[in-house]
Write a protein that holds these residues in place. Structure first.
Motif, PDB file in Angstrom:
ATOM      1  N   TRP A 108       0.836  -1.202   0.000  1.00  0.00           N
ATOM      2  CA  TRP A 108       0.000   0.000   0.000  1.00  0.00           C
ATOM      3  C   TRP A 108       0.873   1.255   0.000  1.00  0.00           C
ATOM      4  O   TRP A 108       0.636   2.187  -0.771  1.00  0.00           O
ATOM      5  N   MET A 109       1.870   1.276   0.865  1.00  0.00           N
ATOM      6  CA  MET A 109       2.769   2.430   0.906  1.00  0.00           C
ATOM      7  C   MET A 109       3.568   2.554  -0.390  1.00  0.00           C
ATOM      8  O   MET A 109       3.767   3.653  -0.900  1.00  0.00           O
ATOM      9  N   GLY A 110       4.005   1.423  -0.920  1.00  0.00           N
ATOM     10  CA  GLY A 110       4.738   1.448  -2.183  1.00  0.00           C
ATOM     11  C   GLY A 110       3.881   1.943  -3.335  1.00  0.00           C
ATOM     12  O   GLY A 110       4.336   2.741  -4.164  1.00  0.00           O
ATOM     13  N   ALA A 111       2.637   1.502  -3.394  1.00  0.00           N
ATOM     14  CA  ALA A 111       1.736   1.954  -4.458  1.00  0.00           C
ATOM     15  C   ALA A 111       1.437   3.440  -4.316  1.00  0.00           C
ATOM     16  O   ALA A 111       1.374   4.165  -5.325  1.00  0.00           O
ATOM     17  N   SER A 112       1.264   3.910  -3.092  1.00  0.00           N
ATOM     18  CA  SER A 112       1.014   5.335  -2.874  1.00  0.00           C
ATOM     19  C   SER A 112       2.223   6.167  -3.292  1.00  0.00           C
ATOM     20  O   SER A 112       2.085   7.211  -3.927  1.00  0.00           O
ATOM     21  N   PHE A 113       3.407   5.692  -2.945  1.00  0.00           N
ATOM     22  CA  PHE A 113       4.624   6.402  -3.325  1.00  0.00           C
ATOM     23  C   PHE A 113       4.788   6.446  -4.842  1.00  0.00           C
ATOM     24  O   PHE A 113       5.045   7.495  -5.427  1.00  0.00           O
ATOM     25  N   LEU A 114       4.631   5.284  -5.472  1.00  0.00           N
ATOM     26  CA  LEU A 114       4.791   5.229  -6.931  1.00  0.00           C
ATOM     27  C   LEU A 114       3.710   6.023  -7.649  1.00  0.00           C
ATOM     28  O   LEU A 114       3.971   6.650  -8.682  1.00  0.00           O
ATOM     29  N   GLY A 115       2.493   5.992  -7.102  1.00  0.00           N
ATOM     30  CA  GLY A 115       1.414   6.767  -7.712  1.00  0.00           C
ATOM     31  C   GLY A 115       1.705   8.253  -7.689  1.00  0.00           C
ATOM     32  O   GLY A 115       1.449   8.969  -8.668  1.00  0.00           O
ATOM     33  N   GLY A 116       2.248   8.741  -6.590  1.00  0.00           N
ATOM     34  CA  GLY A 116       2.608  10.151  -6.508  1.00  0.00           C
ATOM     35  C   GLY A 116       3.797  10.495  -7.383  1.00  0.00           C
ATOM     36  O   GLY A 116       3.849  11.562  -7.998  1.00  0.00           O
ATOM     37  N   LYS A 117       4.754   9.587  -7.442  1.00  0.00           N
ATOM     38  CA  LYS A 117       5.965   9.837  -8.220  1.00  0.00           C
ATOM     39  C   LYS A 117       5.683   9.851  -9.722  1.00  0.00           C
ATOM     40  O   LYS A 117       6.226  10.676 -10.452  1.00  0.00           O
ATOM     41  N   PHE A 118       4.841   8.944 -10.185  1.00  0.00           N
ATOM     42  CA  PHE A 118       4.564   8.839 -11.614  1.00  0.00           C
ATOM     43  C   PHE A 118       3.290   9.555 -12.041  1.00  0.00           C
ATOM     44  O   PHE A 118       2.927   9.517 -13.216  1.00  0.00           O
ATOM     45  N   GLY A 119       2.599  10.162 -11.095  1.00  0.00           N
ATOM     46  CA  GLY A 119       1.405  10.933 -11.425  1.00  0.00           C
ATOM     47  C   GLY A 119       0.227  10.096 -11.895  1.00  0.00           C
ATOM     48  O   GLY A 119      -0.496  10.501 -12.798  1.00  0.00           O
ATOM     49  N   TRP A 120       0.040   8.933 -11.280  1.00  0.00           N
ATOM     50  CA  TRP A 120      -1.089   8.084 -11.648  1.00  0.00           C
ATOM     51  C   TRP A 120      -2.402   8.781 -11.314  1.00  0.00           C
ATOM     52  O   TRP A 120      -2.477   9.628 -10.433  1.00  0.00           O
ATOM     53  N   GLU A 121      -3.455   8.382 -12.013  1.00  0.00           N
ATOM     54  CA  GLU A 121      -4.772   8.962 -11.763  1.00  0.00           C
ATOM     55  C   GLU A 121      -5.268   8.605 -10.370  1.00  0.00           C
ATOM     56  O   GLU A 121      -4.871   7.605  -9.778  1.00  0.00           O
ATOM     57  N   THR A 122      -6.176   9.425  -9.867  1.00  0.00           N
ATOM     58  CA  THR A 122      -6.692   9.238  -8.514  1.00  0.00           C
ATOM     59  C   THR A 122      -7.461   7.931  -8.380  1.00  0.00           C
ATOM     60  O   THR A 122      -7.467   7.335  -7.301  1.00  0.00           O
ATOM     61  N   ARG A 123      -8.083   7.481  -9.437  1.00  0.00           N
ATOM     62  CA  ARG A 123      -8.868   6.247  -9.339  1.00  0.00           C
ATOM     63  C   ARG A 123      -7.986   5.054  -9.000  1.00  0.00           C
ATOM     64  O   ARG A 123      -8.429   4.117  -8.348  1.00  0.00           O
TER      65      ARG A 123
END
Length: 72
Positions: free
Chosen positions: A27-42
């Motif tokens: 969960w923490m890794g996905a949150s970090f990567l999502g912020g780093k790569f600019g993934w969509e909020t969904r």
């Protein structure tokens, strides 16, 4: 020597611990990567829901372990 029922309870408790640790790390890794790569909020909500499902599962299994130990 531990009884087979005690061994099963210990196995379930280890499984709960592993799922909790894996869930937090992923969960923490996905949150970090999502912020780093600019993934969509969904996608963030998808990871959050998956983590909530895992946390709910661990609560249910932990409750069942507790109830089983109370009845012994």
């Amino acid at each position: 020597m531990a009884s087979p029922q005690d061994m099963e309870t210990a196995r379930q408790a280890r499984m709960v611990a592993l799922v909790l640790v894996a869930t937090v790390v992923l969960w923490m890794g996905a949150s970090f990567l999502g912020g780093k790569f600019g993934w969509e909020t969904r996608y963030a909500f998808l990871f959050d829901l998956a983590a909530l499902a895992a946390f709910f599962w661990t609560m249910v299994v932990t409750y069942r372990i507790w109830r089983k130990r109370q009845s012994n």
